[in-house]
Design an enzyme around this catalytic site. Structure first.
Site, PDB file in Angstrom:
ATOM      1  N   GLY A 171      65.645 -10.897  68.601  1.00 58.09           N
ATOM      2  CA  GLY A 171      66.144 -10.062  67.510  1.00 58.09           C
ATOM      3  C   GLY A 171      65.320  -8.795  67.418  1.00 58.09           C
ATOM      4  N   GLY A 172      65.306  -8.229  66.222  1.00 64.11           N
ATOM      5  CA  GLY A 172      64.562  -6.985  66.015  1.00 64.11           C
ATOM      6  C   GLY A 172      63.075  -7.133  66.277  1.00 64.11           C
ATOM      7  N   GLY A 406      62.856  19.726  93.979  1.00 65.19           N
ATOM      8  CA  GLY A 406      62.450  19.574  92.586  1.00 65.19           C
ATOM      9  C   GLY A 406      61.357  18.532  92.442  1.00 65.19           C
ATOM     10  N   ALA A 407      61.421  17.513  93.301  1.00 67.70           N
ATOM     11  CA  ALA A 407      60.416  16.449  93.220  1.00 67.70           C
ATOM     12  C   ALA A 407      59.019  16.997  93.495  1.00 67.70           C
ATOM     13  CB  ALA A 407      60.768  15.334  94.189  1.00 67.70           C
TER      14      ALA A 407
HETATM   15  C1  HXC Z   1      62.387 -20.242  59.826  1.00 65.67           C
HETATM   16  C2  HXC Z   1      62.239 -21.255  61.848  1.00 65.67           C
HETATM   17  C3  HXC Z   1      62.755 -20.109  62.479  1.00 65.67           C
HETATM   18  C4  HXC Z   1      63.079 -18.986  61.671  1.00 65.67           C
HETATM   19  C5  HXC Z   1      62.364 -21.571  63.998  1.00 65.67           C
HETATM   20  N1  HXC Z   1      62.023 -22.129  62.827  1.00 65.67           N
HETATM   21  N2  HXC Z   1      62.829 -20.337  63.799  1.00 65.67           N
HETATM   22  N3  HXC Z   1      62.054 -21.315  60.542  1.00 65.67           N
HETATM   23  N4  HXC Z   1      62.875 -19.096  60.341  1.00 65.67           N
HETATM   24  N5  HXC Z   1      63.538 -17.860  62.197  1.00 65.67           N
HETATM   25  C6  HXC Z   1      61.478 -23.459  62.626  1.00 65.67           C
HETATM   26  C7  HXC Z   1      62.473 -24.574  62.899  1.00 65.67           C
HETATM   27  O1  HXC Z   1      63.221 -24.836  61.741  1.00 65.67           O
HETATM   28  C8  HXC Z   1      61.551 -25.719  63.267  1.00 65.67           C
HETATM   29  O2  HXC Z   1      61.000 -26.267  62.087  1.00 65.67           O
HETATM   30  C9  HXC Z   1      60.417 -25.024  63.984  1.00 65.67           C
HETATM   31  O3  HXC Z   1      60.464 -23.654  63.579  1.00 65.67           O
HETATM   32  C10 HXC Z   1      60.542 -25.071  65.470  1.00 65.67           C
HETATM   33  O4  HXC Z   1      61.839 -24.651  65.810  1.00 65.67           O
HETATM   34  P1  HXC Z   1      62.732 -25.477  66.851  1.00 65.67           P
HETATM   35  O5  HXC Z   1      64.083 -24.928  66.768  1.00 65.67           O
HETATM   36  O6  HXC Z   1      62.541 -26.943  66.650  1.00 65.67           O
HETATM   37  O7  HXC Z   1      62.009 -25.087  68.210  1.00 65.67           O
HETATM   38  P2  HXC Z   1      62.664 -24.805  69.619  1.00 65.67           P
HETATM   39  O8  HXC Z   1      63.664 -25.872  69.961  1.00 65.67           O
HETATM   40  O9  HXC Z   1      61.526 -24.612  70.542  1.00 65.67           O
HETATM   41  O10 HXC Z   1      63.482 -23.463  69.458  1.00 65.67           O
HETATM   42  C11 HXC Z   1      62.792 -22.256  69.145  1.00 65.67           C
HETATM   43  C12 HXC Z   1      63.802 -21.158  68.808  1.00 65.67           C
HETATM   44  C13 HXC Z   1      64.758 -21.637  67.680  1.00 65.67           C
HETATM   45  C14 HXC Z   1      64.615 -20.827  70.048  1.00 65.67           C
HETATM   46  C15 HXC Z   1      62.989 -19.942  68.410  1.00 65.67           C
HETATM   47  O11 HXC Z   1      63.956 -22.183  66.650  1.00 65.67           O
HETATM   48  C16 HXC Z   1      65.558 -20.523  67.144  1.00 65.67           C
HETATM   49  O12 HXC Z   1      66.570 -20.150  67.738  1.00 65.67           O
HETATM   50  N6  HXC Z   1      65.193 -20.049  65.962  1.00 65.67           N
HETATM   51  C17 HXC Z   1      65.924 -19.002  65.281  1.00 65.67           C
HETATM   52  C18 HXC Z   1      65.742 -17.703  65.989  1.00 65.67           C
HETATM   53  C19 HXC Z   1      66.419 -16.578  65.254  1.00 65.67           C
HETATM   54  O13 HXC Z   1      67.657 -16.454  65.314  1.00 65.67           O
HETATM   55  N7  HXC Z   1      65.627 -15.830  64.513  1.00 65.67           N
HETATM   56  C20 HXC Z   1      66.113 -14.697  63.803  1.00 65.67           C
HETATM   57  C21 HXC Z   1      66.206 -13.566  64.830  1.00 65.67           C
HETATM   58  S1  HXC Z   1      66.694 -12.096  64.067  1.00 65.67           S
HETATM   59  P3  HXC Z   1      60.548 -27.788  61.979  1.00 65.67           P
HETATM   60  O14 HXC Z   1      60.164 -27.964  60.561  1.00 65.67           O
HETATM   61  O15 HXC Z   1      61.707 -28.595  62.408  1.00 65.67           O
HETATM   62  O16 HXC Z   1      59.392 -27.924  62.905  1.00 65.67           O
HETATM   63  C22 HXC Z   1      65.260 -11.468  63.691  1.00 65.67           C
HETATM   64  C23 HXC Z   1      65.434 -10.186  62.977  1.00 65.67           C
HETATM   65  C24 HXC Z   1      64.176  -9.431  63.022  1.00 65.67           C
HETATM   66  O17 HXC Z   1      64.241 -11.919  63.929  1.00 65.67           O
HETATM   67  C25 HXC Z   1      64.536  -8.094  62.522  1.00 65.67           C
HETATM   68  C26 HXC Z   1      63.452  -7.144  62.597  1.00 65.67           C
HETATM   69  C27 HXC Z   1      63.929  -5.794  62.308  1.00 65.67           C
END
Ligand code: HXC
Length: 519
Positions: A171-172, A406-407
């Site tokens: 993501g961001g 040019g290079a």
């Molecule tokens: C809160 C989160 C989280 C999140 C993971 N966890 N991502 N909690 N917010 N964004 C938590 C899970 O609930 C889990 O908690 C623990 O972290 C581990 O995650 P798992 O899924 O069990 O691990 P894994 O299978 O290794 O997968 C990792 C992962 C997946 C691929 C990162 O967790 C995932 O897809 N997370 C969401 C990613 C996402 O879409 N983020 C937002 C992106 S947009 P428990 O309690 O079960 O251990 C963004 C915008 C930023 O970031 C903008 C900036 C401008």
């Protein structure tokens, strides 16, 4: 509570904080071949030098039952320590706490150390391993990211910023590393993308794996987002420590000159033989780099991306430099979009941090064709031209062989404020290569010769005439565009002497808000 109990409580709190998300999650992290946030810091910093800040910070979220789920430190370990005795600030995201996801307080912790690093004028190293924005915190998390981005931008060109990607970065969130000077990814365990495979599938229909979309191999070879792909976290950490040897602590300091045991007047006799007999034959410019720099030690950036140009750090008599070299071994060393982008960014980074530039030229020109033109080679090539022309650090250029069109101008030429421009006797400095020139200058005459043999003979005569007149360094030397023609084996000594002379160089650009770099 008496004082003894209070001290025990403190010790207990510290132990709790050090466990992050708990032993089970730590074990899972290890199973995946990853180190924990704290282990990474221990590996990175000089032993015993880490001073942690904000260990007791917890989040303030009350949605989704979060008030009952608090972890001390809130998913990121921050502080400062030393690398080879020099102070650095560091943050290390802890995947064991909410997947290392970023909350408001977590962002505040990172911003705090970034602000301190700016005041102290020392590098910041960020170790990224995070699920991105903490979903439960909504826009507060987005605001937190933006606070970090703003600081990355303000710190750019002021203090070195290095990003290690040792897990997810999606993501961001990818934009904080992208704003820093160096991005390093660990192979197989890290990835970076703006949108992951699932969203990609639903929006575009494309089916692609995480690794193929944003793994270390892709970003270090195809996109150029990552400067380094490390085989392991351990290798990545060593690379960061090594890289910092070449950077000053900030833009007001010069890089540190270290003791050198490689003789400055060491001759490299093999360089007198390195040029192939035909000027269209390839050779490996890295052999020349290894031969001339201190102890053959070259830290190459972007090794797998745009291989037609080579960039990286080395030292001459202990003095750090950035090297930019066309690579005849790959696409004949031609300048294309990727090579221009890669080298331009490197040149600007060196200039920002007072790292002198040594440029080795063997370039047949810009890559022709619709793919390059449609892709904007004009604007991308202009980036490199701009970067060299804007750079005020000492600039030493050695033309090894071809320097066409040019290079020629782009590659740190005299007119782009090149300070010392040398050429080997094998240099060919001209508007274009012989074949193209004859076809243009003698096109009508060639067309009028009916007999193919006669035509070939005439072409060969004209080609020889052109090569004798233009395929040498002396036309350019005659006008002072080349300061001297040097013997290849003596290149190390001549570069060292040039850099010594230029050590006190002062050059400035006119006052302005900022330049309008062709982005
Ligand atoms: C809160 C989160 C989280 C999140 C993971 N966890 N991502 N909690 N917010 N964004 C938590 C899970 O609930 C889990 O908690 C623990 O972290 C581990 O995650 P798992 O899924 O069990 O691990 P894994 O299978 O290794 O997968 C990792 C992962 C997946 C691929 C990162 O967790 C995932 O897809 N997370 C969401 C990613 C996402 O879409 N983020 C937002 C992106 S947009 P428990 O309690 O079960 O251990 C963004 C915008 C930023 O970031 C903008 C900036 C401008």
């Amino acid at each position: 509570m008496d004082i003894q109990e209070k001290i025990e409580q403190l010790i207990h709190f510290r132990q709790e904080a050090k466990l992050g998300g708990g032993e089970l999650r730590i074990a899972k992290q290890h199973e995946q071949g990853k180190h924990t946030a704290r282990e990474r810091i221990d590996m990175l910093l000089d032993e015993g030098s880490f001073e942690e800040i904000d260990m007791f910070v917890t989040h303030r979220c009350t949605d989704f039952g979060m008030e009952s789920q608090k972890y001390m430190g809130d998913g990121v370990v921050t502080g400062h320590g030393t690398i080879d005795g020099r102070v650095v600030y560091v943050f290390s995201q802890d995947f064991t706490v909410f997947g290392g996801s970023l909350s408001e307080t977590y962002a505040t912790k990172i911003c705090k150390i970034m602000d301190q690093a700016m005041k102290m004028g020392v590098p910041v190293i960020g170790i990224n391993d995070s699920g991105g924005a903490r979903i439960q915190e909504g826009v507060n998390s987005l605001a937190g990211y933006a606070e970090i981005f703003q600081r990355n931008i303000m710190a750019s060109g002021v203090i070195p910023q290095i990003s290690a990607i040792f897990g997810p970065c999606a993501g961001g969130a990818v934009y904080s590393p992208a704003l820093t000077d160096v991005v390093l990814m660990a192979d197989k365990t890290s990835y970076m993308f703006v949108t992951g495979p699932k969203v990609t599938k639903s929006v575009t229909g494309e089916t692609i794996s995480t690794e193929d979309l944003g793994g270390a191999t892709i970003h270090s070879s195809k996109s150029g987002v990552a400067h380094f792909k490390a085989e392991s976290e351990d290798e990545g950490i060593l690379l960061i420590r090594k890289m910092l040897e070449y950077f000053p602590q900030n833009n007001l300091e010069d890089p540190i000159v270290t003791a050198c045991n490689d003789p400055i007047d060491r001759l490299s006799d093999e360089l007198n033989e390195i040029m192939p007999s035909q000027s269209n034959q390839a050779y490996d410019v890295k052999k020349i780099i290894y031969a001339i720099v201190d102890n053959g030690d070259f830290l190459e950036f972007h090794r797998h991306f745009a291989k037609n140009i080579v960039v990286g750090f080395a030292k001459f008599n202990g003095r750090p430099v950035g090297i930019v070299a066309n690579q005849p071994n790959y696409l004949a060393g031609v300048l294309d979009i990727d090579a221009s982008r890669k080298a331009a960014r490197f040149v600007r980074m060196c200039d920002a941090f007072n790292i002198p530039l040594v440029t080795l030229v063997d370039v047949p020109g810009f890559l022709p064709g619709s793919a390059q033109e449609y892709g904007g080679i004009i604007i991308h090539g202009a980036k490199l031209l701009f970067a060299y022309g804007e750079a005020t650090v000492p600039k030493v250029t050695v033309t090894l062989r071809k320097s066409y069109g040019g290079a020629h101008d782009v590659m740190s030429s005299k007119q782009l404020r090149g300070d010392v421009n040398y050429a080997w006797p094998s240099a060919e400095i001209a508007v274009m290569g012989a074949k193209g020139a004859i076809e243009i200058l003698e096109g009508k005459k060639l067309a009028s010769i009916i007999d193919p043999e006669e035509q070939a003979k005439f072409f060969a005569e004209k080609e020889k005439e052109y090569l004798d007149n233009f395929a040498n360094p002396y036309q350019a030397a005659k006008y002072g565009y080349i300061d001297d023609v040097i013997e290849p084996r003596n290149t190390r000594f001549r570069i060292i002497r040039a850099l010594q002379t230029l050590a006190t160089k002062k050059d400035v650009n006119p006052p302005r808000k900022h330049s309008n770099l062709p982005l």
